[in-house]
Design a protein around this motif. Structure first.
Motif, PDB file in Angstrom:
ATOM      1  N   SER A  83       0.830  -1.210   0.000  1.00 40.42           N
ATOM      2  CA  SER A  83       0.000   0.000   0.000  1.00 40.42           C
ATOM      3  C   SER A  83       0.860   1.254   0.000  1.00 40.42           C
ATOM      4  O   SER A  83       0.546   2.237  -0.681  1.00 40.42           O
ATOM      5  N   LEU A  84       1.951   1.210   0.770  1.00 40.35           N
ATOM      6  CA  LEU A  84       2.862   2.361   0.767  1.00 40.35           C
ATOM      7  C   LEU A  84       3.492   2.557  -0.603  1.00 40.35           C
ATOM      8  O   LEU A  84       3.645   3.693  -1.083  1.00 40.35           O
ATOM      9  N   GLN A  85       3.847   1.438  -1.274  1.00 37.82           N
ATOM     10  CA  GLN A  85       4.434   1.534  -2.605  1.00 37.82           C
ATOM     11  C   GLN A  85       3.423   2.071  -3.604  1.00 37.82           C
ATOM     12  O   GLN A  85       3.755   2.901  -4.471  1.00 37.82           O
ATOM     13  N   ALA A  86       2.163   1.593  -3.483  1.00 37.31           N
ATOM     14  CA  ALA A  86       1.122   2.089  -4.389  1.00 37.31           C
ATOM     15  C   ALA A  86       0.879   3.583  -4.187  1.00 37.31           C
ATOM     16  O   ALA A  86       0.690   4.330  -5.153  1.00 37.31           O
ATOM     17  N   GLU A  87       0.878   4.019  -2.932  1.00 43.18           N
ATOM     18  CA  GLU A  87       0.706   5.447  -2.650  1.00 43.18           C
ATOM     19  C   GLU A  87       1.852   6.260  -3.234  1.00 43.18           C
ATOM     20  O   GLU A  87       1.632   7.348  -3.797  1.00 43.18           O
ATOM     21  N   ALA A  88       3.070   5.726  -3.110  1.00 44.08           N
ATOM     22  CA  ALA A  88       4.224   6.426  -3.682  1.00 44.08           C
ATOM     23  C   ALA A  88       4.127   6.484  -5.200  1.00 44.08           C
ATOM     24  O   ALA A  88       4.416   7.526  -5.817  1.00 44.08           O
ATOM     25  N   ASP A  89       3.700   5.366  -5.838  1.00 40.53           N
ATOM     26  CA  ASP A  89       3.558   5.360  -7.293  1.00 40.53           C
ATOM     27  C   ASP A  89       2.483   6.351  -7.734  1.00 40.53           C
ATOM     28  O   ASP A  89       2.631   7.026  -8.767  1.00 40.53           O
ATOM     29  N   LYS A  90       1.384   6.437  -6.957  1.00 44.73           N
ATOM     30  CA  LYS A  90       0.315   7.373  -7.299  1.00 44.73           C
ATOM     31  C   LYS A  90       0.819   8.818  -7.230  1.00 44.73           C
ATOM     32  O   LYS A  90       0.522   9.637  -8.114  1.00 44.73           O
ATOM     33  N   ASN A  91       1.584   9.116  -6.190  1.00 45.62           N
ATOM     34  CA  ASN A  91       2.126  10.476  -6.057  1.00 45.62           C
ATOM     35  C   ASN A  91       3.067  10.807  -7.214  1.00 45.62           C
ATOM     36  O   ASN A  91       3.060  11.934  -7.735  1.00 45.62           O
ATOM     37  N   ILE A  92       3.855   9.813  -7.624  1.00 44.34           N
ATOM     38  CA  ILE A  92       4.771  10.040  -8.752  1.00 44.34           C
ATOM     39  C   ILE A  92       3.984  10.283 -10.039  1.00 44.34           C
ATOM     40  O   ILE A  92       4.301  11.190 -10.833  1.00 44.34           O
ATOM     41  N   ALA A  93       2.927   9.463 -10.252  1.00 45.08           N
ATOM     42  CA  ALA A  93       2.111   9.638 -11.455  1.00 45.08           C
ATOM     43  C   ALA A  93       1.420  10.998 -11.462  1.00 45.08           C
ATOM     44  O   ALA A  93       1.339  11.667 -12.505  1.00 45.08           O
ATOM     45  N   GLN A  94       0.903  11.408 -10.301  1.00 40.43           N
ATOM     46  CA  GLN A  94       0.260  12.721 -10.216  1.00 40.43           C
ATOM     47  C   GLN A  94       1.253  13.835 -10.502  1.00 40.43           C
ATOM     48  O   GLN A  94       0.916  14.821 -11.184  1.00 40.43           O
ATOM     49  N   ALA A  95       2.449  13.687 -10.010  1.00 45.30           N
ATOM     50  CA  ALA A  95       3.452  14.723 -10.264  1.00 45.30           C
ATOM     51  C   ALA A  95       3.798  14.798 -11.748  1.00 45.30           C
ATOM     52  O   ALA A  95       3.928  15.905 -12.322  1.00 45.30           O
ATOM     53  N   LYS A  96       3.920  13.628 -12.389  1.00 47.45           N
ATOM     54  CA  LYS A  96       4.220  13.627 -13.823  1.00 47.45           C
ATOM     55  C   LYS A  96       3.057  14.202 -14.630  1.00 47.45           C
ATOM     56  O   LYS A  96       3.271  14.947 -15.608  1.00 47.45           O
ATOM     57  N   ALA A  97       1.813  13.855 -14.220  1.00 45.46           N
ATOM     58  CA  ALA A  97       0.646  14.407 -14.931  1.00 45.46           C
ATOM     59  C   ALA A  97       0.581  15.923 -14.774  1.00 45.46           C
ATOM     60  O   ALA A  97       0.260  16.641 -15.732  1.00 45.46           O
ATOM     61  N   GLU A  98       0.848  16.409 -13.602  1.00 43.82           N
ATOM     62  CA  GLU A  98       0.862  17.857 -13.381  1.00 43.82           C
ATOM     63  C   GLU A  98       1.943  18.523 -14.216  1.00 43.82           C
ATOM     64  O   GLU A  98       1.741  19.630 -14.746  1.00 43.82           O
ATOM     65  N   GLU A  99       3.053  17.840 -14.363  1.00 41.96           N
ATOM     66  CA  GLU A  99       4.128  18.389 -15.197  1.00 41.96           C
ATOM     67  C   GLU A  99       3.698  18.476 -16.659  1.00 41.96           C
ATOM     68  O   GLU A  99       3.938  19.496 -17.335  1.00 41.96           O
ATOM     69  N   ARG A 100       3.034  17.402 -17.134  1.00 42.53           N
ATOM     70  CA  ARG A 100       2.553  17.425 -18.527  1.00 42.53           C
ATOM     71  C   ARG A 100       1.476  18.493 -18.733  1.00 42.53           C
ATOM     72  O   ARG A 100       1.436  19.160 -19.772  1.00 42.53           O
ATOM     73  N   ARG A 101       0.581  18.664 -17.726  1.00 46.80           N
ATOM     74  CA  ARG A 101      -0.461  19.683 -17.846  1.00 46.80           C
ATOM     75  C   ARG A 101       0.148  21.077 -17.917  1.00 46.80           C
ATOM     76  O   ARG A 101      -0.273  21.924 -18.712  1.00 46.80           O
ATOM     77  N   ALA A 102       1.142  21.319 -17.093  1.00 43.91           N
ATOM     78  CA  ALA A 102       1.795  22.628 -17.110  1.00 43.91           C
ATOM     79  C   ALA A 102       2.476  22.886 -18.443  1.00 43.91           C
ATOM     80  O   ALA A 102       2.428  24.007 -18.990  1.00 43.91           O
ATOM     81  N   MET A 103       3.075  21.831 -19.001  1.00 47.04           N
ATOM     82  CA  MET A 103       3.714  21.993 -20.311  1.00 47.04           C
ATOM     83  C   MET A 103       2.676  22.264 -21.389  1.00 47.04           C
ATOM     84  O   MET A 103       2.898  23.086 -22.305  1.00 47.04           O
ATOM     85  N   ALA A 104       1.495  21.593 -21.277  1.00 50.66           N
ATOM     86  CA  ALA A 104       0.436  21.822 -22.266  1.00 50.66           C
ATOM     87  C   ALA A 104      -0.100  23.244 -22.174  1.00 50.66           C
ATOM     88  O   ALA A 104      -0.361  23.900 -23.195  1.00 50.66           O
ATOM     89  N   VAL A 105      -0.308  23.721 -20.941  1.00 49.74           N
ATOM     90  CA  VAL A 105      -0.775  25.095 -20.755  1.00 49.74           C
ATOM     91  C   VAL A 105       0.219  26.093 -21.332  1.00 49.74           C
ATOM     92  O   VAL A 105      -0.148  27.072 -21.999  1.00 49.74           O
ATOM     93  N   ALA A 106       1.482  25.839 -21.086  1.00 52.65           N
ATOM     94  CA  ALA A 106       2.506  26.736 -21.622  1.00 52.65           C
ATOM     95  C   ALA A 106       2.518  26.713 -23.146  1.00 52.65           C
ATOM     96  O   ALA A 106       2.665  27.755 -23.802  1.00 52.65           O
ATOM     97  N   LYS A 107       2.333  25.502 -23.711  1.00 49.32           N
ATOM     98  CA  LYS A 107       2.302  25.396 -25.173  1.00 49.32           C
ATOM     99  C   LYS A 107       1.085  26.120 -25.738  1.00 49.32           C
ATOM    100  O   LYS A 107       1.176  26.804 -26.771  1.00 49.32           O
ATOM    101  N   GLU A 108      -0.078  25.991 -25.044  1.00 41.54           N
ATOM    102  CA  GLU A 108      -1.290  26.678 -25.486  1.00 41.54           C
ATOM    103  C   GLU A 108      -1.105  28.190 -25.460  1.00 41.54           C
ATOM    104  O   GLU A 108      -1.494  28.903 -26.404  1.00 41.54           O
ATOM    105  N   GLN A 109      -0.515  28.701 -24.405  1.00 39.96           N
ATOM    106  CA  GLN A 109      -0.260  30.135 -24.318  1.00 39.96           C
ATOM    107  C   GLN A 109       0.666  30.591 -25.441  1.00 39.96           C
ATOM    108  O   GLN A 109       0.487  31.680 -26.024  1.00 39.96           O
ATOM    109  N   GLU A 110       1.632  29.743 -25.719  1.00 43.02           N
ATOM    110  CA  GLU A 110       2.564  30.094 -26.801  1.00 43.02           C
ATOM    111  C   GLU A 110       1.853  30.146 -28.151  1.00 43.02           C
ATOM    112  O   GLU A 110       2.067  31.076 -28.952  1.00 43.02           O
TER     113      GLU A 110
END
Length: 325
Positions: free
Chosen positions: A235-262
């Motif tokens: 469960s701890l490993q799954a929670e850690a994997d979820k946090n990593i996935a959320q961080a990567k998704a947030e990174e991709r969203r920020a890149m998409a927003v930046a690309k849209e603004q551009e």
């Protein structure tokens, strides 16, 4: 005058006699003679001069002679001066002689000077001691925690008492053996079904090597099932994997927003060039006035249709005249 001199002499003699009886342990000398232990009065005086308490030597010596032990005054006095417990050593020698255990005086004295209770060691050699461990936490391969409590029966090894490890080392090694044995089991059920396997495997490791004891038996007193460590770790490993996935998704969203603004910036920049292009086309004659009005009518018709349909889309100013066409 002569009477005074006689009284003074008698007083001095009486004082000397009193001091003699105070300084010289006549009572101990009489006790030793009555017990057929030959100690000269001068030997007792020598003990006083060497700051040795005569009773600490004479009474244990009488006890040893009555028990049939061949001990000398010099042996006991030397052990006393070295800081040893003479009475305890003599009691240990008597107990070992009665139990048929070979224990020389030198070995007993060495054990006593090493800080161990030699009498307790002799008793433990005759009557083994049971040491109980605390709950030892061990995890099987299926991830289930087991709390194991063991009782260890040990006997003192007189030959290894000097320089040998104590009970704490025995308990630490037992705990290590329990953890290793349970950890190698495929399932906690195997351990619960055969708890004697722990005793056999731990006992075969020779855990009493280098200690002052000999392990006679290891008995498992109690086994309790604890937490599901494996599931908790997953469960701890799954929670850690979820946090990593959320961080990567947030990174991709920020890149998409930046690309849209551009891209929007590129569109605004391109739209700013439209009035210039229209003016250039009119000026160069590549576009007529009627063509321009037809374009304006088309845009107006498009805006009206959008307004009627409820989309509310209003085109930007393409002609550069300051109005939203």
């Amino acid at each position: 005058m002569s009477n005074i001199i006689v009284i003074s002499i008698i007083g001095i003699i009486g004082l000397l006699i009193v001091l003699f009886f105070i300084f010289v342990p006549i009572g101990l000398w009489i006790s030793s003679m009555a017990a057929n232990v030959k100690i000269s009065i001068f030997n007792l005086i020598g003990m006083k001069l060497r700051r040795v308490v005569p009773s600490r030597i004479v009474i244990p010596l009488i006890k040893a002679r009555k028990a049939g032990l061949d001990l000398g005054v010099n042996q006991l006095e030397a052990h006393y001066l070295a800081g040893g417990n003479v009475d305890n050593v003599v009691n240990a020698l008597i107990a070992s002689e009665r139990a048929g255990i070979e224990l020389p005086f030198e070995k007993a004295a060495a054990i006593d000077l090493a800080g161990r209770d030699v009498l307790e060691a002799v008793k433990m050699s005759v009557n083994p001691k049971v040491i109980e461990t605390t709950n030892v936490s061990a995890v099987a391969k299926d991830g289930i925690e087991l709390l194991v409590k063991a009782r260890v029966t040990v006997r003192a090894d007189l030959e290894r008492l000097v320089g040998g490890a104590g009970e704490a080392t025995i308990l630490a090694r037992i705990g290590e053996g329990i953890v290793t044995t349970v950890g190698s089991a495929k399932s906690h059920k195997e351990v619960l079904e055969n708890p004697d396997d722990i005793s056999k495997r731990v006992l075969s490791k020779g855990l009493d090597s280098g200690t002052a004891f000999e392990i006679l038996s290891i008995d498992i007193a109690d086994i309790d099932v604890g937490r599901n460590i494996g599931a908790h770790l997953q469960s701890l490993q799954a929670e850690a994997d979820k946090n990593i996935a959320q961080a990567k998704a947030e990174e991709r969203r920020a890149m998409a927003v930046a690309k849209e603004q551009e891209m929007r910036a590129y569109v605004v920049e391109a739209e700013a060039e439209v009035p210039k292009a229209l003016a250039y086309a009119l000026r160069e004659g590549k576009m007529g006035v009627m063509d321009y009005y037809e374009l304006q009518n088309l845009k107006a018709d498009t805006d009206m249709r959008s307004s009627i349909s409820g989309t509310g889309i209003v085109d930007s100013d393409l002609t550069g005249d300051g109005r939203n066409d």
